[in-house]
Design a protein around this motif. Structure first.
Motif, PDB file in Angstrom:
ATOM      1  N   ALA A   3       6.731  16.707  -1.469  1.00 40.25           N
ATOM      2  CA  ALA A   3       7.686  17.000  -0.404  1.00 40.25           C
ATOM      3  C   ALA A   3       7.403  16.182   0.848  1.00 40.25           C
ATOM      4  O   ALA A   3       8.335  15.827   1.589  1.00 40.25           O
ATOM      5  CB  ALA A   3       7.662  18.489  -0.076  1.00 40.25           C
ATOM      6  N   VAL A   4       6.134  15.888   1.116  1.00 36.47           N
ATOM      7  CA  VAL A   4       5.817  15.017   2.246  1.00 36.47           C
ATOM      8  C   VAL A   4       6.517  13.679   2.068  1.00 36.47           C
ATOM      9  O   VAL A   4       7.023  13.086   3.016  1.00 36.47           O
ATOM     10  CB  VAL A   4       4.290  14.861   2.396  1.00 36.47           C
ATOM     11  N   GLY A   5       6.539  13.196   0.820  1.00 40.72           N
ATOM     12  CA  GLY A   5       7.456  12.131   0.447  1.00 40.72           C
ATOM     13  C   GLY A   5       7.080  10.712   0.817  1.00 40.72           C
ATOM     14  O   GLY A   5       7.925   9.815   0.746  1.00 40.72           O
ATOM     15  N   THR A   6       5.819  10.471   1.168  1.00 37.40           N
ATOM     16  CA  THR A   6       5.430   9.131   1.588  1.00 37.40           C
ATOM     17  C   THR A   6       4.776   8.312   0.475  1.00 37.40           C
ATOM     18  O   THR A   6       4.531   7.121   0.645  1.00 37.40           O
ATOM     19  CB  THR A   6       4.460   9.212   2.776  1.00 37.40           C
ATOM     20  N   GLY A   7       4.477   8.965  -0.639  1.00 40.43           N
ATOM     21  CA  GLY A   7       3.934   8.242  -1.788  1.00 40.43           C
ATOM     22  C   GLY A   7       2.435   8.004  -1.751  1.00 40.43           C
ATOM     23  O   GLY A   7       1.887   7.452  -2.718  1.00 40.43           O
ATOM     24  N   ASN A   8       1.778   8.401  -0.694  1.00 40.81           N
ATOM     25  CA  ASN A   8       0.325   8.207  -0.589  1.00 40.81           C
ATOM     26  C   ASN A   8      -0.429   9.521  -0.439  1.00 40.81           C
ATOM     27  O   ASN A   8      -1.568   9.541   0.018  1.00 40.81           O
ATOM     28  CB  ASN A   8      -0.008   7.290   0.590  1.00 40.81           C
TER      29      ASN A   8
END
Length: 284
Positions: free
Chosen positions: A168-173
């Motif tokens: 959900a944070v959605g930054t991929g890292n």
């Protein structure tokens, strides 16, 4: 994977040079980085000076703390966020790219959805800054039922829920700080771990649990050294982490009163020996 020391996790207060000496003498391959101390040393000397301390010791960097109070008041949060780029730059220059934080399992103030929305809102800017400088963020879930039973509202306390929050944070890292204790106490399964990819696991804590106590009754700050009791199936977990290609630090966090009462070198050596046993049992 490499054997990593966090001095604070075994009750040792040590500066960087003392920590490097302890890690090397006790057979560890890595040590967590105090980014605040690293910044002070870099100002007094240079970034290269700090790097050479680690190179000369033959010790890898484990993880670093990003230092943003993301659960705090707005003023504290935004002040920390403003300082994060400089910390992230320094950690990248030093070659340390793994950082972590704990996510509480429950709340008296926020419902599940409110807590979820708040966590995503606060963690996303942190993760975006970290990503800009090549860092990964591991979120630690807190598994024991005893850690949440007195709270009004439950939150994400399982491995799967934390993976959902990372997505959900959605930054991929963003992935997991995978702690074998919390995996065991939240009653996740071996098959759950087999579903993970190397990108899902940013950092690993390893420990064992007291024998003769049901998982639901375990107390978070009463644990055992890795492979001390055999309650947690560390050999199988280490095989899976190897199979998925995890290459990062494996850090004991036993919260052991016995270890905490030892002299620093004795504590480090006892903890290192427990990791040696895990490695031997797993044929690593």
């Amino acid at each position: 994977m490499f054997k990593n020391l966090s001095t604070g996790a075994i009750g040792i207060r040590a500066d960087m040079q003392e920590g490097l000496k302890l890690a090397r003498s006790a057979g560890f391959e890595g040590l967590d980085l105090d980014i605040g101390e690293a910044g002070r040393l870099a100002q007094e000397h240079s970034v290269q000076f700090v790097k050479e301390l680690w190179t000369e010791a033959g010790i890898k960097m484990g993880g670093w703390g990003f230092g943003v109070n993301w659960r705090g008041a707005d003023a504290d949060y935004y002040a920390g966020l403003a300082q994060l780029p400089a910390r992230a730059v320094l950690a990248a220059e030093l070659g340390c790219y793994r950082t972590t934080t704990v996510v509480g399992p429950a709340s008296n103030d926020m419902t599940y959805q409110e807590n979820w929305d708040f966590s995503v809102k606060r963690l996303r800017p942190v993760a975006e800054i970290l990503k800009e400088y090549g860092h990964s963020l591991g979120l630690e879930f807190i598994g024991p039922a005893t850690s949440r039973k007195a709270s009004k509202h439950l939150f994400a306390y399982s491995m799967d829920a934390m993976l959902g929050l990372a997505a959900a944070v959605g930054t991929g890292n963003v992935g997991l700080l995978f702690d074998t204790w919390h995996w065991y106490t939240c009653r996740a399964t071996i098959d759950d771990v087999r579903k993970l990819s190397s990108a899902d696991v940013v950092y690993v804590h390893i420990n064992d649990a007291p024998a003769g106590i049901d998982a639901d009754e375990q107390i978070d700050n009463i644990r055992c050294l890795p492979a001390e009791t055999g309650v947690i199936p560390l050999t199988e977990l280490m095989h899976i982490l190897t199979d998925i290609g995890y290459e990062g630090p494996v850090t004991p966090e036993p919260f052991s009163q016995t270890v905490n009462a030892m002299e620093p070198m004795d504590a480090a050596k006892a903890t290192g020996a427990s990791l040696d046993k895990v490695w031997a049992n797993a044929g690593l």
